[in-house]
Design a protein around this motif. Sequence first.
Motif, PDB file in Angstrom:
ATOM      1  N   ILE A  75       4.627   5.909  -4.786  1.00  0.00           N
ATOM      2  CA  ILE A  75       4.784   6.135  -6.366  1.00  0.00           C
ATOM      3  C   ILE A  75       3.728   7.118  -7.130  1.00  0.00           C
ATOM      4  N   ALA A  76       2.530   6.854  -6.833  1.00  0.00           N
ATOM      5  CA  ALA A  76       1.306   7.439  -7.447  1.00  0.00           C
ATOM      6  C   ALA A  76       1.408   8.835  -7.026  1.00  0.00           C
ATOM      7  N   VAL A  77       1.406   9.125  -6.046  1.00  0.00           N
ATOM      8  CA  VAL A  77       1.333  10.707  -5.412  1.00  0.00           C
ATOM      9  C   VAL A  77       2.647  11.361  -6.033  1.00  0.00           C
ATOM     10  N   LYS A  78       3.860  10.829  -6.082  1.00  0.00           N
ATOM     11  CA  LYS A  78       4.880  11.379  -6.839  1.00  0.00           C
ATOM     12  C   LYS A  78       4.750  11.851  -8.114  1.00  0.00           C
ATOM     13  N   ALA A  79       4.115  10.577  -8.889  1.00  0.00           N
ATOM     14  CA  ALA A  79       3.943  10.941 -10.307  1.00  0.00           C
ATOM     15  C   ALA A  79       2.792  12.070 -10.506  1.00  0.00           C
ATOM     16  N   TYR A 105       0.766  -1.173   0.069  1.00  0.00           N
ATOM     17  CA  TYR A 105       0.012  -0.116   0.037  1.00  0.00           C
ATOM     18  C   TYR A 105       0.881   1.404   0.067  1.00  0.00           C
ATOM     19  N   GLU A 106       1.803   1.195   0.877  1.00  0.00           N
ATOM     20  CA  GLU A 106       2.744   2.577   0.942  1.00  0.00           C
ATOM     21  C   GLU A 106       3.436   2.684  -0.187  1.00  0.00           C
ATOM     22  N   GLU A 107       3.954   1.720  -0.834  1.00  0.00           N
ATOM     23  CA  GLU A 107       5.057   1.881  -1.810  1.00  0.00           C
ATOM     24  C   GLU A 107       4.204   2.377  -3.227  1.00  0.00           C
ATOM     25  N   HIS A 163      -2.895  10.639   1.895  1.00  0.00           N
ATOM     26  CA  HIS A 163      -2.610  11.881   2.584  1.00  0.00           C
ATOM     27  C   HIS A 163      -1.202  11.568   3.264  1.00  0.00           C
ATOM     28  N   ALA A 164      -0.759  10.443   3.688  1.00  0.00           N
ATOM     29  CA  ALA A 164       0.430  10.036   4.351  1.00  0.00           C
ATOM     30  C   ALA A 164       1.519  10.537   3.269  1.00  0.00           C
ATOM     31  N   ALA A 165       1.298   9.786   2.170  1.00  0.00           N
ATOM     32  CA  ALA A 165       2.352   9.991   1.044  1.00  0.00           C
ATOM     33  C   ALA A 165       2.354  11.649   0.801  1.00  0.00           C
ATOM     34  N   VAL A 166       1.459  12.126   0.856  1.00  0.00           N
ATOM     35  CA  VAL A 166       1.638  13.627   0.359  1.00  0.00           C
ATOM     36  C   VAL A 166       2.358  14.298   1.549  1.00  0.00           C
ATOM     37  N   GLU A 167       2.016  14.154   2.660  1.00  0.00           N
ATOM     38  CA  GLU A 167       2.752  14.594   4.042  1.00  0.00           C
ATOM     39  C   GLU A 167       4.094  14.115   3.960  1.00  0.00           C
ATOM     40  N   GLY A 168       4.441  13.168   3.509  1.00  0.00           N
ATOM     41  CA  GLY A 168       5.638  12.429   3.467  1.00  0.00           C
ATOM     42  C   GLY A 168       6.525  13.314   2.222  1.00  0.00           C
ATOM     43  N   LEU A 169       5.908  13.519   1.191  1.00  0.00           N
ATOM     44  CA  LEU A 169       6.610  14.269   0.093  1.00  0.00           C
ATOM     45  C   LEU A 169       6.826  15.677   0.743  1.00  0.00           C
ATOM     46  N   GLU A 227       2.252  14.411  -8.780  1.00  0.00           N
ATOM     47  CA  GLU A 227       2.620  15.845  -8.563  1.00  0.00           C
ATOM     48  C   GLU A 227       3.657  16.115  -9.524  1.00  0.00           C
ATOM     49  N   GLU A 228       4.312  15.299 -10.194  1.00  0.00           N
ATOM     50  CA  GLU A 228       5.088  15.862 -11.313  1.00  0.00           C
ATOM     51  C   GLU A 228       4.046  16.108 -12.478  1.00  0.00           C
ATOM     52  N   ILE A 229       3.156  15.223 -12.871  1.00  0.00           N
ATOM     53  CA  ILE A 229       2.503  15.193 -14.013  1.00  0.00           C
ATOM     54  C   ILE A 229       1.362  16.467 -14.025  1.00  0.00           C
ATOM     55  N   TYR A 230       0.695  16.602 -12.801  1.00  0.00           N
ATOM     56  CA  TYR A 230      -0.384  17.588 -12.750  1.00  0.00           C
ATOM     57  C   TYR A 230      -0.076  18.771 -11.760  1.00  0.00           C
ATOM     58  N   LYS A 231       1.389  19.319 -12.142  1.00  0.00           N
ATOM     59  CA  LYS A 231       1.855  20.496 -11.493  1.00  0.00           C
ATOM     60  C   LYS A 231       0.702  21.769 -11.558  1.00  0.00           C
ATOM     61  N   ASN A 232       0.145  21.966 -12.399  1.00  0.00           N
ATOM     62  CA  ASN A 232      -0.623  23.178 -12.430  1.00  0.00           C
ATOM     63  C   ASN A 232      -2.207  22.829 -12.070  1.00  0.00           C
ATOM     64  N   GLU A 233      -2.275  21.572 -11.815  1.00  0.00           N
ATOM     65  CA  GLU A 233      -3.760  21.403 -11.367  1.00  0.00           C
ATOM     66  C   GLU A 233      -3.907  21.650  -9.824  1.00  0.00           C
ATOM     67  N   ASP A 234      -5.322  21.707  -9.459  1.00  0.00           N
ATOM     68  CA  ASP A 234      -5.745  21.800  -7.846  1.00  0.00           C
ATOM     69  C   ASP A 234      -5.530  20.560  -7.106  1.00  0.00           C
ATOM     70  N   GLY A 235      -5.763  20.857  -5.751  1.00  0.00           N
ATOM     71  CA  GLY A 235      -5.682  19.522  -5.019  1.00  0.00           C
ATOM     72  C   GLY A 235      -6.536  18.593  -5.262  1.00  0.00           C
ATOM     73  N   PRO A 236      -7.787  18.947  -5.484  1.00  0.00           N
ATOM     74  CA  PRO A 236      -8.937  17.551  -5.345  1.00  0.00           C
ATOM     75  C   PRO A 236      -8.456  16.896  -6.815  1.00  0.00           C
ATOM     76  N   LYS A 237      -8.317  17.324  -7.846  1.00  0.00           N
ATOM     77  CA  LYS A 237      -8.135  16.806  -9.051  1.00  0.00           C
ATOM     78  C   LYS A 237      -6.815  15.820  -8.900  1.00  0.00           C
ATOM     79  N   LYS A 238      -5.841  16.449  -8.133  1.00  0.00           N
ATOM     80  CA  LYS A 238      -4.480  15.501  -8.002  1.00  0.00           C
ATOM     81  C   LYS A 238      -4.999  14.484  -7.100  1.00  0.00           C
ATOM     82  N   PHE A 239      -5.654  14.553  -6.152  1.00  0.00           N
ATOM     83  CA  PHE A 239      -6.293  13.557  -5.189  1.00  0.00           C
ATOM     84  C   PHE A 239      -6.889  12.548  -5.860  1.00  0.00           C
TER      85      PHE A 239
END
Length: 107
Positions: free
Chosen positions: A49-53, A43-45, A95-101, A55-67
């Motif tokens: 990976i998904a959150v990092k991807a 789950y964590e891994e 949420h934990a992955a975003v916080e870690g990032l 964040e990179e792909i959707y830099k200009n999007e808002d939080g809910p869409k990224k989520f």
Amino acid sequence: MEALQEQLIAIVGTLLTVVVTYAVKQLKSFSDRKGITERLKQYEESTRIAVKAVEEIYKNEDGPKKFEEAKKRVVRELEQYSIEISEDDLNYFIHAAVEGLRKGVAE
């Protein structure tokens, strides 16, 4: 004398049964914990990976869409391993992955 031997054999048999039963329970418990631990690591891994991807792909999007995109990616990744995740757990791990990032960026 023969009655004493029979009683000793019965006592030893009972003790062996108790010891074997206890050992089997401990082995099952260990196996269950190991399976849970492996699933949590997956789950964590997958979430990290998904959150990092996202964040990179959707830099200009808002939080809910990224989520929502992160949720889709995590579910897709876990489905490859035939692992299911509840909605609450999925939200927690994202949420934990975003916080870690964020902590990684702040440091």
